[in-house]
Scaffold this active site. Structure first.
Site, PDB file in Angstrom:
ATOM      1  N   ASP A   5       0.685  -1.423  -0.179  1.00 45.49           N
ATOM      2  CA  ASP A   5       0.216   0.898  -0.133  1.00 45.49           C
ATOM      3  C   ASP A   5       0.862   0.967   0.176  1.00 45.49           C
ATOM      4  O   ASP A   5       0.592   1.472  -0.875  1.00 45.49           O
ATOM      5  CB  ASP A   5      -0.975  -0.122   1.127  1.00 45.49           C
ATOM      6  CG  ASP A   5      -2.212   1.411   1.270  1.00 45.49           C
ATOM      7  OD1 ASP A   5      -2.461   1.309  -0.099  1.00 45.49           O
ATOM      8  OD2 ASP A   5      -2.138   1.937   2.370  1.00 45.49           O
ATOM      9  N   CYS A  48     -22.090   3.320  -7.996  1.00 45.04           N
ATOM     10  CA  CYS A  48     -21.983   4.363  -7.304  1.00 45.04           C
ATOM     11  C   CYS A  48     -22.247   5.512  -7.269  1.00 45.04           C
ATOM     12  O   CYS A  48     -23.224   6.631  -7.994  1.00 45.04           O
ATOM     13  CB  CYS A  48     -20.404   4.840  -8.086  1.00 45.04           C
ATOM     14  SG  CYS A  48     -19.672   5.975  -7.134  1.00 45.04           S
TER      15      CYS A  48
HETATM   16  C1  B12 Z   1      -4.299   6.121  -3.844  1.00 44.45           C
HETATM   17  C2  B12 Z   1      -4.752   4.852  -3.751  1.00 44.45           C
HETATM   18  C3  B12 Z   1      -6.799   4.975  -3.621  1.00 44.45           C
HETATM   19  C4  B12 Z   1      -7.502   6.573  -3.952  1.00 44.45           C
HETATM   20  C5  B12 Z   1      -7.302   6.319  -5.508  1.00 44.45           C
HETATM   21  C6  B12 Z   1      -8.127   4.888  -5.670  1.00 44.45           C
HETATM   22  C7  B12 Z   1      -8.656   4.636  -7.068  1.00 44.45           C
HETATM   23  N1  B12 Z   1      -8.885   3.721  -8.180  1.00 44.45           N
HETATM   24  O1  B12 Z   1      -6.857   5.068  -7.564  1.00 44.45           O
HETATM   25  C8  B12 Z   1      -8.664   6.027  -3.017  1.00 44.45           C
HETATM   26  C9  B12 Z   1      -8.947   6.404  -1.888  1.00 44.45           C
HETATM   27  C10 B12 Z   1     -10.041   6.524  -3.328  1.00 44.45           C
HETATM   28  C11 B12 Z   1      -8.151   4.596  -2.202  1.00 44.45           C
HETATM   29  C12 B12 Z   1     -10.319   3.976  -2.204  1.00 44.45           C
HETATM   30  C13 B12 Z   1     -10.045   2.257  -1.886  1.00 44.45           C
HETATM   31  N2  B12 Z   1      -9.231   1.626  -2.180  1.00 44.45           N
HETATM   32 CO1  B12 Z   1      -6.933   2.316  -2.386  1.00 44.45          CO
HETATM   33  N3  B12 Z   1      -4.863   2.071  -2.696  1.00 44.45           N
HETATM   34  C14 B12 Z   1      -5.218   3.065  -2.750  1.00 44.45           C
HETATM   35  C15 B12 Z   1      -3.197   3.512  -3.497  1.00 44.45           C
HETATM   36  C16 B12 Z   1      -2.440   3.967  -2.608  1.00 44.45           C
HETATM   37  C17 B12 Z   1      -2.609   3.680  -4.140  1.00 44.45           C
HETATM   38  C18 B12 Z   1      -3.673   3.467  -5.910  1.00 44.45           C
HETATM   39  C19 B12 Z   1      -3.031   4.472  -7.256  1.00 44.45           C
HETATM   40  O2  B12 Z   1      -1.621   4.202  -7.732  1.00 44.45           O
HETATM   41  N4  B12 Z   1      -3.755   4.492  -8.308  1.00 44.45           N
HETATM   42  C20 B12 Z   1      -3.928   5.239  -9.503  1.00 44.45           C
HETATM   43  C21 B12 Z   1      -4.099   4.283 -10.574  1.00 44.45           C
HETATM   44  C22 B12 Z   1      -4.546   4.444 -11.880  1.00 44.45           C
HETATM   45  O3  B12 Z   1      -4.172   2.859 -10.477  1.00 44.45           O
HETATM   46  P1  B12 Z   1      -3.792   1.872  -9.746  1.00 44.45           P
HETATM   47  O4  B12 Z   1      -5.315   1.558  -9.774  1.00 44.45           O
HETATM   48  O5  B12 Z   1      -3.537   1.528  -8.889  1.00 44.45           O
HETATM   49  O6  B12 Z   1      -3.738   0.783 -11.629  1.00 44.45           O
HETATM   50  C23 B12 Z   1      -4.903   0.506 -12.038  1.00 44.45           C
HETATM   51  C24 B12 Z   1      -5.192   1.136 -13.151  1.00 44.45           C
HETATM   52  O7  B12 Z   1      -3.461   1.792 -13.036  1.00 44.45           O
HETATM   53  C25 B12 Z   1      -5.576   0.324 -14.279  1.00 44.45           C
HETATM   54  N5  B12 Z   1      -5.471   0.860 -15.591  1.00 44.45           N
HETATM   55  C26 B12 Z   1      -3.540   0.584 -16.720  1.00 44.45           C
HETATM   56  N6  B12 Z   1      -3.608   1.664 -17.267  1.00 44.45           N
HETATM   57  C27 B12 Z   1      -4.658   1.823 -17.774  1.00 44.45           C
HETATM   58  C28 B12 Z   1      -5.634   1.901 -19.188  1.00 44.45           C
HETATM   59  C29 B12 Z   1      -7.155   2.062 -19.131  1.00 44.45           C
HETATM   60  C30 B12 Z   1      -7.904   2.055 -20.348  1.00 44.45           C
HETATM   61  C31 B12 Z   1      -7.385   1.313 -17.950  1.00 44.45           C
HETATM   62  C32 B12 Z   1      -9.173   0.923 -17.991  1.00 44.45           C
HETATM   63  C33 B12 Z   1      -6.800   1.127 -16.527  1.00 44.45           C
HETATM   64  C34 B12 Z   1      -5.810   1.252 -16.351  1.00 44.45           C
HETATM   65  O8  B12 Z   1      -4.388  -0.522 -14.066  1.00 44.45           O
HETATM   66  C35 B12 Z   1      -4.454  -1.112 -13.198  1.00 44.45           C
HETATM   67  C36 B12 Z   1      -4.184  -2.151 -12.592  1.00 44.45           C
HETATM   68  O9  B12 Z   1      -5.441  -2.748 -11.695  1.00 44.45           O
HETATM   69  C37 B12 Z   1      -3.340   1.996  -3.501  1.00 44.45           C
HETATM   70  C38 B12 Z   1      -1.998   0.814  -2.482  1.00 44.45           C
HETATM   71  C39 B12 Z   1      -0.353   1.333  -3.533  1.00 44.45           C
HETATM   72  N7  B12 Z   1       0.075   1.392  -3.569  1.00 44.45           N
HETATM   73  O10 B12 Z   1      -0.675   1.054  -5.082  1.00 44.45           O
HETATM   74  C40 B12 Z   1      -4.201   1.421  -2.192  1.00 44.45           C
HETATM   75  C41 B12 Z   1      -5.637   0.137  -3.110  1.00 44.45           C
HETATM   76  C42 B12 Z   1      -5.586  -0.255  -4.999  1.00 44.45           C
HETATM   77  N8  B12 Z   1      -6.502   0.376  -2.748  1.00 44.45           N
HETATM   78  C43 B12 Z   1      -7.593  -0.818  -2.282  1.00 44.45           C
HETATM   79  C44 B12 Z   1      -8.785  -1.039  -1.262  1.00 44.45           C
HETATM   80  C45 B12 Z   1      -9.116  -1.956  -0.734  1.00 44.45           C
HETATM   81  C46 B12 Z   1      -9.233   0.630  -1.453  1.00 44.45           C
HETATM   82  C47 B12 Z   1     -10.834   0.351  -1.348  1.00 44.45           C
HETATM   83  C48 B12 Z   1     -11.685  -1.001  -1.850  1.00 44.45           C
HETATM   84  C49 B12 Z   1     -11.098   1.214   0.167  1.00 44.45           C
HETATM   85  C50 B12 Z   1     -12.764   1.057   0.264  1.00 44.45           C
HETATM   86  N9  B12 Z   1     -13.633   0.444   0.447  1.00 44.45           N
HETATM   87  O11 B12 Z   1     -12.964   2.128   0.927  1.00 44.45           O
HETATM   88  C51 B12 Z   1     -11.138   1.732  -2.208  1.00 44.45           C
HETATM   89  C52 B12 Z   1     -11.989   1.163  -3.286  1.00 44.45           C
HETATM   90  C53 B12 Z   1     -12.160   2.936  -4.497  1.00 44.45           C
HETATM   91  C54 B12 Z   1     -12.009   2.340  -5.730  1.00 44.45           C
HETATM   92  N10 B12 Z   1     -13.126   2.219  -6.281  1.00 44.45           N
HETATM   93  O12 B12 Z   1     -11.003   2.040  -6.244  1.00 44.45           O
HETATM   94  C55 B12 Z   1      -5.811  -1.868  -2.463  1.00 44.45           C
HETATM   95  C56 B12 Z   1      -6.925  -3.155  -3.720  1.00 44.45           C
HETATM   96  C57 B12 Z   1      -7.109  -4.167  -4.082  1.00 44.45           C
HETATM   97  C58 B12 Z   1      -8.015  -4.370  -5.046  1.00 44.45           C
HETATM   98  N11 B12 Z   1      -8.470  -5.732  -4.968  1.00 44.45           N
HETATM   99  O13 B12 Z   1      -7.690  -4.183  -5.882  1.00 44.45           O
HETATM  100  C59 B12 Z   1      -4.829  -1.353  -2.843  1.00 44.45           C
HETATM  101  C60 B12 Z   1      -4.462  -1.513  -3.724  1.00 44.45           C
HETATM  102  C61 B12 Z   1      -4.190  -1.280  -0.941  1.00 44.45           C
HETATM  103  C62 B12 Z   1      -3.853  -2.833  -1.303  1.00 44.45           C
HETATM  104  N12 B12 Z   1      -2.547  -2.908  -0.741  1.00 44.45           N
HETATM  105  O14 B12 Z   1      -4.504  -3.741  -1.105  1.00 44.45           O
HETATM  106  N13 B12 Z   1      -7.497   3.765  -2.898  1.00 44.45           N
HETATM  107  S1  SF4 Z   2     -18.716   2.972  -5.311  1.00 43.27           S
HETATM  108 FE1  SF4 Z   2     -17.688   4.951  -5.907  1.00 43.27          FE
HETATM  109  S2  SF4 Z   2     -17.702   6.410  -4.105  1.00 43.27           S
HETATM  110 FE2  SF4 Z   2     -18.210   4.679  -3.544  1.00 43.27          FE
HETATM  111  S3  SF4 Z   2     -16.250   3.350  -3.902  1.00 43.27           S
HETATM  112 FE3  SF4 Z   2     -17.148   2.975  -5.379  1.00 43.27          FE
HETATM  113  S4  SF4 Z   2     -16.129   4.008  -6.556  1.00 43.27           S
HETATM  114 FE4  SF4 Z   2     -15.995   5.019  -4.809  1.00 43.27          FE
END
Ligand code: B12
Ligand code: SF4
Ligand code: SF4
Length: 380
Positions: A134, A198
């Site tokens: 994380d 959502c």
């Molecule tokens: C910042 C962060 C958040 C932020 C932003 C979340 C987000 N979606 O980016 C906030 C605070 C909102 C958040 C919320 C949650 N989080 Co969070 N979060 C993180 C953190 C620290 C970084 C994520 C990040 O860099 N996001 C940026 C996006 C752009 O990248 P990514 O999601 O990591 O990667 C994907 C995208 O890049 C995508 N992608 C890449 N290129 C492309 C191109 C296209 C066209 C598409 C469609 C997608 C795509 O593919 C990647 C792999 O899936 C990680 C831990 C870590 N160090 O990775 C935990 C992590 C993602 N969180 C986690 C969790 C559990 C949650 C929540 C469920 C908690 C909750 N119940 O409230 C929610 C879910 C919200 C959601 N719908 O995503 C878990 C996810 C576990 C899993 N099974 O996926 C992580 C991995 C922590 C962990 N080590 O377990 N989180």
């Molecule tokens: S339902 Fe919407 S507001 Fe709730 S964690 Fe998922 S993306 Fe975020």
């Protein structure tokens, strides 16, 4: 050394120490992620909680110079509360998201990764490793996706066929060339349930999140919550599970493999009123071990106030009046004033007017005014 054979030994050992799924991938550049992160940054969709150096995030050799492979691990967590206490009219309750049930998952996953590191070092004494969960630089999801742990769902989560998306992720970069696994096919198909449900439209399109709208993010902010979200967070105290609970793959998935992850129902679904006046010591004792306490008690208390407003809980009025008059934190005073207006007990008007006269903070004054307006709207 036979690489495949050693990989199998590592897989076998991982099962022994309570790693529910393991996958392997190369330590090559995360090309697609890089573009994605740049786009998210440009659009202002990032949360600010992630590592800000994009090069570091996508280039494992910047984190371990001789990086050759990455081991991704997943641990399944419970999704159902056993003996969940009921929220009653006298004692309304809030809810922590599942990722904050039981002991902080950072501690649990670090324990498994340390055990795995020790195992690797026993077998290959000069092996180099770097583990993270994380808070590290890498995207845990991008690593897991490439290592075949699960597919990247339209709700952004990594979804495993076995455990659904209720898995925590972590990884270890190593200089050992473990043979890579294959990524998994996307299995969302034509489903769009998460996008449709959502509450704030934070999922702007499949797999793309605007963090600034996501309730999971908003519950972790420390300032005033923007008006438009105050009624949307419902009784959520920390995090949001809506786009996961609705996911058909998660149906019936509820795993209790790890005793540390067992939630205390009184903490996972706490009574709201006692949260309002909890002392720092009590807070640390009761909530200090869960992941949802990392931002301290203020955001959780603010959310508890909003949850009481959501329930229009008249039994909370006295506590809220006390907060408006006495709490040293503007966010708490102001949110409490707004909540009193929302609950709509007319007798609080005099209290709000008195608080307005005394109040020095402009933002709090604004909130008191909003509270008074809400009260009047309720009357007409
Ligand atoms: C910042 C962060 C958040 C932020 C932003 C979340 C987000 N979606 O980016 C906030 C605070 C909102 C958040 C919320 C949650 N989080 Co969070 N979060 C993180 C953190 C620290 C970084 C994520 C990040 O860099 N996001 C940026 C996006 C752009 O990248 P990514 O999601 O990591 O990667 C994907 C995208 O890049 C995508 N992608 C890449 N290129 C492309 C191109 C296209 C066209 C598409 C469609 C997608 C795509 O593919 C990647 C792999 O899936 C990680 C831990 C870590 N160090 O990775 C935990 C992590 C993602 N969180 C986690 C969790 C559990 C949650 C929540 C469920 C908690 C909750 N119940 O409230 C929610 C879910 C919200 C959601 N719908 O995503 C878990 C996810 C576990 C899993 N099974 O996926 C992580 C991995 C922590 C962990 N080590 O377990 N989180
Ligand atoms: S339902 Fe919407 S507001 Fe709730 S964690 Fe998922 S993306 Fe975020
Ligand atoms: S709800 Fe449907 S679209 Fe969303 S992640 Fe689950 S399967 Fe995919």
């Amino acid at each position: 050394m036979n690489f495949e054979q050693f990989k199998q030994e590592v897989i076998d050992y991982s099962k022994e120490i309570g790693i529910d799924k393991i996958g392997f991938t190369s330590a090559g550049l995360f090309e697609e992620l890089k573009q994605r992160l740049i786009t998210q940054q440009q659009l202002g969709y990032q949360s600010g909680f992630e590592e800000s150096d994009i090069e570091k995030r996508v280039t494992p050799v910047k984190l371990l110079p001789k990086a050759s492979s990455i081991i991704s691990i997943a641990l399944a967590y419970p999704s159902k509360l056993k003996d969940a206490p009921k929220s009653t009219k006298e004692d309304r309750r809030g809810i922590f998201c599942r990722a904050s049930w039981g002991e902080d998952y950072h501690t649990v996953l670090r324990d498994r990764l340390t055990k795995l590191e020790n195992f690797l070092k026993q077998r290959i004494p000069d092996i180099q490793t770097k583990s993270m969960v994380d808070t590290g630089e890498l995207s845990d999801r991008a690593v897991a996706e490439r290592a075949g742990i699960g597919w990247s769902g339209k709700n952004c989560s990594i979804i495993t066929p076995e455990f659904g998306s209720y898995v925590y992720l972590g990884e270890m970069i190593t200089n050992f060339p473990f043979p890579p696994d294959q990524p998994m096919e996307d299995q969302c198909g034509s489903c769009r349930k998460c996008l449709d449900v959502c509450p704030t439209g934070a999922l702007v399109q499949p797999g793309q999140l605007d963090s600034s709208k996501c309730i999971a993010f908003l519950t972790q902010t420390k300032g005033f919550l923007a008006d438009e979200y105050r009624t949307k967070i419902g009784n959520r105290i920390y995090g949001c599970d809506t786009c996961q609970t609705v996911c058909p793959v998660n149906k019936g998935k509820d795993f209790h493999f790890h005793p540390e992850m067992e939630p205390d129902p009184e903490i996972a679904k706490p009574k709201l009123k006692p949260l309002l006046n909890i002392s720092n010591r009590e807070f640390k004792e009761k909530y200090g071990h869960i992941s949802g306490s990392w931002r301290g008690k203020k955001p959780l208390q603010r959310n508890a106030i909003l949850a009481l407003a959501h329930f229009k809980d008249k039994t909370a009025v006295d506590d809220l009046i006390q907060l408006v008059h006495q709490d040293p934190r503007p966010v708490i005073r102001g949110t409490a004033a707004w909540a009193l207006g929302k609950i709509g007990v007319t007798s609080v008007e005099a209290e709000l007017l008195e608080a307005y006269e005394k109040e020095k903070d402009e933002q709090v004054k604004e909130e008191i005014q909003k509270g008074l307006e809400l009260l009047h709207n309720n009357l007409t």
